[in-house]
Design a protein around this motif. Structure first.
Motif, PDB file in Angstrom:
ATOM      1  N   ALA A 314     -12.820  26.806  39.765  1.00  0.00           N
ATOM      2  CA  ALA A 314     -14.270  26.974  39.754  1.00  0.00           C
ATOM      3  C   ALA A 314     -14.983  25.921  40.599  1.00  0.00           C
ATOM      4  N   ALA A 315     -16.281  26.131  40.778  1.00  0.00           N
ATOM      5  CA  ALA A 315     -17.146  25.094  41.360  1.00  0.00           C
ATOM      6  C   ALA A 315     -18.489  25.152  40.656  1.00  0.00           C
ATOM      7  N   ASN A 316     -19.063  23.989  40.402  1.00  0.00           N
ATOM      8  CA  ASN A 316     -20.416  23.931  39.861  1.00  0.00           C
ATOM      9  C   ASN A 316     -21.422  24.151  40.977  1.00  0.00           C
ATOM     10  N   GLY A 508     -15.709  14.190  39.054  1.00  0.00           N
ATOM     11  CA  GLY A 508     -16.094  13.858  40.428  1.00  0.00           C
ATOM     12  C   GLY A 508     -16.702  12.476  40.548  1.00  0.00           C
ATOM     13  N   GLY A 509     -17.358  12.251  41.640  1.00  0.00           N
ATOM     14  CA  GLY A 509     -17.987  10.963  41.920  1.00  0.00           C
ATOM     15  C   GLY A 509     -18.808  11.106  43.195  1.00  0.00           C
ATOM     16  N   GLU A 510     -19.582  10.081  43.516  1.00  0.00           N
ATOM     17  CA  GLU A 510     -20.529  10.230  44.634  1.00  0.00           C
ATOM     18  C   GLU A 510     -19.983   9.671  45.947  1.00  0.00           C
ATOM     19  N   ALA A 511     -20.402  10.296  47.050  1.00  0.00           N
ATOM     20  CA  ALA A 511     -20.103   9.778  48.391  1.00  0.00           C
ATOM     21  C   ALA A 511     -21.151  10.297  49.345  1.00  0.00           C
ATOM     22  N   LYS A 512     -21.536   9.449  50.288  1.00  0.00           N
ATOM     23  CA  LYS A 512     -22.461   9.936  51.306  1.00  0.00           C
ATOM     24  C   LYS A 512     -21.641  10.401  52.496  1.00  0.00           C
ATOM     25  N   ILE A 555     -19.949  18.396  42.324  1.00  0.00           N
ATOM     26  CA  ILE A 555     -20.574  19.702  42.414  1.00  0.00           C
ATOM     27  C   ILE A 555     -20.313  20.213  43.832  1.00  0.00           C
ATOM     28  N   LEU A 556     -20.665  21.446  44.157  1.00  0.00           N
ATOM     29  CA  LEU A 556     -20.323  21.984  45.471  1.00  0.00           C
ATOM     30  C   LEU A 556     -21.133  21.304  46.590  1.00  0.00           C
ATOM     31  N   LYS A 576     -22.701  13.834  44.475  1.00  0.00           N
ATOM     32  CA  LYS A 576     -21.341  14.194  44.050  1.00  0.00           C
ATOM     33  C   LYS A 576     -20.861  15.468  44.727  1.00  0.00           C
ATOM     34  N   GLY A 577     -21.618  15.991  45.680  1.00  0.00           N
ATOM     35  CA  GLY A 577     -21.203  17.212  46.374  1.00  0.00           C
ATOM     36  C   GLY A 577     -19.900  17.027  47.133  1.00  0.00           C
ATOM     37  N   LEU A 578     -19.128  18.147  47.192  1.00  0.00           N
ATOM     38  CA  LEU A 578     -17.980  18.157  48.100  1.00  0.00           C
ATOM     39  C   LEU A 578     -18.471  18.456  49.513  1.00  0.00           C
ATOM     40  N   LEU A 579     -19.696  19.018  49.558  1.00  0.00           N
ATOM     41  CA  LEU A 579     -20.366  19.285  50.835  1.00  0.00           C
ATOM     42  C   LEU A 579     -21.687  18.511  50.814  1.00  0.00           C
ATOM     43  N   SER A 580     -22.085  18.026  51.974  1.00  0.00           N
ATOM     44  CA  SER A 580     -23.391  17.365  52.041  1.00  0.00           C
ATOM     45  C   SER A 580     -24.488  18.409  51.963  1.00  0.00           C
ATOM     46  N   GLU A 581     -25.741  17.965  51.939  1.00  0.00           N
ATOM     47  CA  GLU A 581     -26.852  18.932  51.910  1.00  0.00           C
ATOM     48  C   GLU A 581     -26.985  19.648  53.246  1.00  0.00           C
TER      49      GLU A 581
END
Ligand code: GCB
Length: 599
Positions: A314-316, A508-512, A555-556, A576-581
């Protein structure tokens, strides 16, 4: 003296009771099912608005649209002039002065109508965040609370032939006893955020139906059809032309007919998302839908789809178009989010933390994505407030009513991270679970927990609500909020109700994105490498979880959240996205993509 007191009490009681009657008669109705396939006229487009940051429009009674009567008169409000806002759409992203606004905006729309005798007319809102007071031609026709579910008002006896005016007071202020409450980690997009339609129906019309496989059966459909109107007793047919199938039934004097039939159905699954055209007919009404058939159940410690074990990849997702920085509401918006989930390798989306728009669910189903649908019962809910139980029940009904024929929906999630210590929390949510099972016995029901401890590399989950959930859904942030207490591959688990399947609903966790130069072994630098390591460790740790039936990263996409105030790395975004905005893949994306490929 005593006599006087009693009569005052009596008067007050009468006033209170008539107030209650007035309030309940002005509540919105739960919306009819299958709005996309009804006979309707859209009221989408530009609406005139008055911004009301101090909330004075109520006192001025702007819904009356007073006009000067004589030369010396003037009126200190008017919908004429600028600005206007697009519906559907949140107001925050449309006018820069509303970017962070939470409060009242008055909306106005005019329409022409000529309702023929023998027809009924409904005004339907896909969603208004958060409170809506609705006026037709200067008269209040009702109110609705709750930002993510549909509602309707009947206008049959109120609509005029010719020109009509609708005015909606939208209030996006957070409510202490609201759902959600005042604190939540997403952007509060206010406004008329989903479609507005005028729906015309027959005098007695097909209001609702439930057509899904009977729990546990791969070929027997069990459901019902509900008609509403002055001829409740009707012959009903449910037809599936592709199967040459016609099921006949008859409604009782309350307008309800039981539907039951067997057939060799091609079952819906992520690999083969088969949908059938299903036609529901009464004596004088007909409505068509696309319906799929599948079973979903928990047997022992496994989740079974169509009788076979399935791992939920899944993905949030939040209902936000990352590119537009706005509430997602259109098919185009929805596809951005769902295609990204598909590309990651998902077979399911968790639509967090509130019911998303109907197209999102219909589209996910077509794409072969199972759906986890959730109520905005999040963290700080005032369960002991006397109004909250009724709000919970109403919102549950609205969520289930709209999407109960979507086979893609496999889980009703009734709460996320509420706290066992909150007065009345357990009682309220246990009662809500029972109500949900009564209105839909076919799907899994779940409460997402983070009631847990993590010490000596042992993760202990003890939320009493787990007893009432079909899955143990755990939000855990080991490696981010909770530093590792040992080797990921040696993590130990103590889970109340150890026989149930376990779903990691958040991690998960955060990354820029693009931040690769700072120290990669320190959380405080928001590097992609630090997040990547969390995913490497987490995927190693998943192997230690007993009865693991699926995982769901938080999150996605990076998404807007005003509580995220690190101006170097967050800038108002939960990262926490696996993709940036902007849709760029962070390193962690590849780790999970690999994990999903192997699962
Ligand atoms: C959670 C919440 C989610 C948050 C997330 C976070 O546990 O369920 O809504 O956004 O943590 O990023 O902290």
């Amino acid at each position: 003296m005593k006599q006087v007191k009693i009569s005052i009490v009596k008067k007050l009681t009468l006033a209170f009771l008539s107030g209650l009657l007035l309030v309940s008669s002005l509540s919105a109705q739960t919306a009819m099912v299958n709005v996309p396939n009804r006979h309707k006229k859209s009221l989408n487009g530009n609406w005139q608005v008055i911004l009301d940051p101090i909330g004075i429009g109520e006192w001025k009674q702007v819904w009356q649209e007073k006009k000067p009567q004589k030369k010396t008169d003037f009126v200190e409000y008017s919908f004429d002039g600028d600005p206007s806002l697009k519906v559907p759409g949140d107001f925050n992203s449309q006018l820069c002065e509303l970017t962070w606004f939470e409060g009242v905006v008055w909306y106005k729309k005019q329409f022409n109508y000529s309702l023929q005798p023998g027809k009924r007319l409904f005004l339907h809102f896909g969603a208004v965040n958060y409170m809506a007071d609705v006026y037709l031609n200067g008269e209040k026709i009702g109110s609705h609370e709750g930002g993510f579910t549909p509602f309707q008002f009947e206008m049959t006896d109120k609509v005029k032939s010719g020109n009509n005016t609708i005015i909606v007071k939208v209030n996006s202020n957070r409510q202490v006893n609201g759902l959600p409450g005042t604190g939540y980690d997403w952007f509060n997009y206010g406004g008329i955020t989903r479609d507005v339609d005028l729906i015309e129906t027959k005098e007695t019309y097909i209001e609702d139906y439930f057509i899904q496989l009977k729990k546990g059966s791969l070929n027997r459909v069990l459901g019902w059809v509900q008609v509403d109107g002055n001829q409740p007793v009707q012959y009903i047919k449910v037809k599936i032309p592709e199967l040459n199938l016609e099921c006949k039934s008859r409604t009782d004097d309350k307008g309800r007919a039981k539907i039951e039939f067997s057939s060799h159905l091609k079952l819906w699954s992520p690999d083969s998302p088969k949908l059938y055209k299903v036609i529901v007919e009464s004596q004088n009404d007909v409505v068509a839908d696309s319906i799929g058939f599948r079973t979903i159940e928990v047997k022992g410690n496994q989740v079974l789809l169509n009788g076979k074990p399935i791992f939920l990849k899944a993905a949030n997702i939040h209902e936000e178009n990352p590119y537009k920085k706005a509430r997602a509401h259109s098919l185009v918006d929805d596809r951005i989010l769902l295609n990204a989930a598909k590309e990651l390798g998902c077979n399911m989306v968790r639509l967090a933390h509130y019911p998303h728009n109907e197209d999102m669910i219909r589209e996910a189903e077509k794409m072969g994505l199972m759906v986890w649908s959730e109520l905005p019962v999040y963290q700080h809910i005032q369960f002991s407030d006397s109004l909250v139980p009724a709000k919970l029940e109403r919102m549950l009904n609205e969520m289930v009513c709209r999407d109960k024929n979507r086979c893609g929906v496999i889980v009703w999630s009734l709460s996320n991270e509420t706290y066992p210590g909150t007065p009345n929390r357990n009682e309220a949510l246990i009662a809500l679970t029972a109500k949900c099972r009564a209105i839909d016995p076919t799907r899994l029901i779940c409460h997402v927990t983070n009631t847990q401890t993590y010490t000596n590399n042992t993760f202990n989950v003890w939320d009493p609500l787990a007893k009432y959930s079909d899955l143990i859904a755990i939000n855990e942030y080991i490696g981010w909020y909770d530093p590792w207490q040992g080797k990921p591959s040696e993590t130990k688990w103590q889970i109340a109700f150890p026989d149930k399947p376990v779903f990691i609903s958040e991690f998960g966790g955060e990354a820029k994105f693009g931040n690769n130069s700072a120290p990669s072994d320190e959380a405080a630098y928001w590097t992609e490498a630090y997040q990547e390591k969390i995913y490497t460790d987490q995927t190693a740790m998943f192997a230690t979880i007993p009865n693991l039936c699926g995982v769901c990263p938080w999150i996605l996409f990076d998404y807007r959240s005003l509580g995220r105030m690190n101006q170097v790395y967050q800038n108002g975004y939960n990262r926490k996205g696996l993709l940036s905005e902007n849709g760029e893949k962070k390193k962690a994306w590849y780790i999970l993509h690999e994990y999903y490929k192997k699962k």
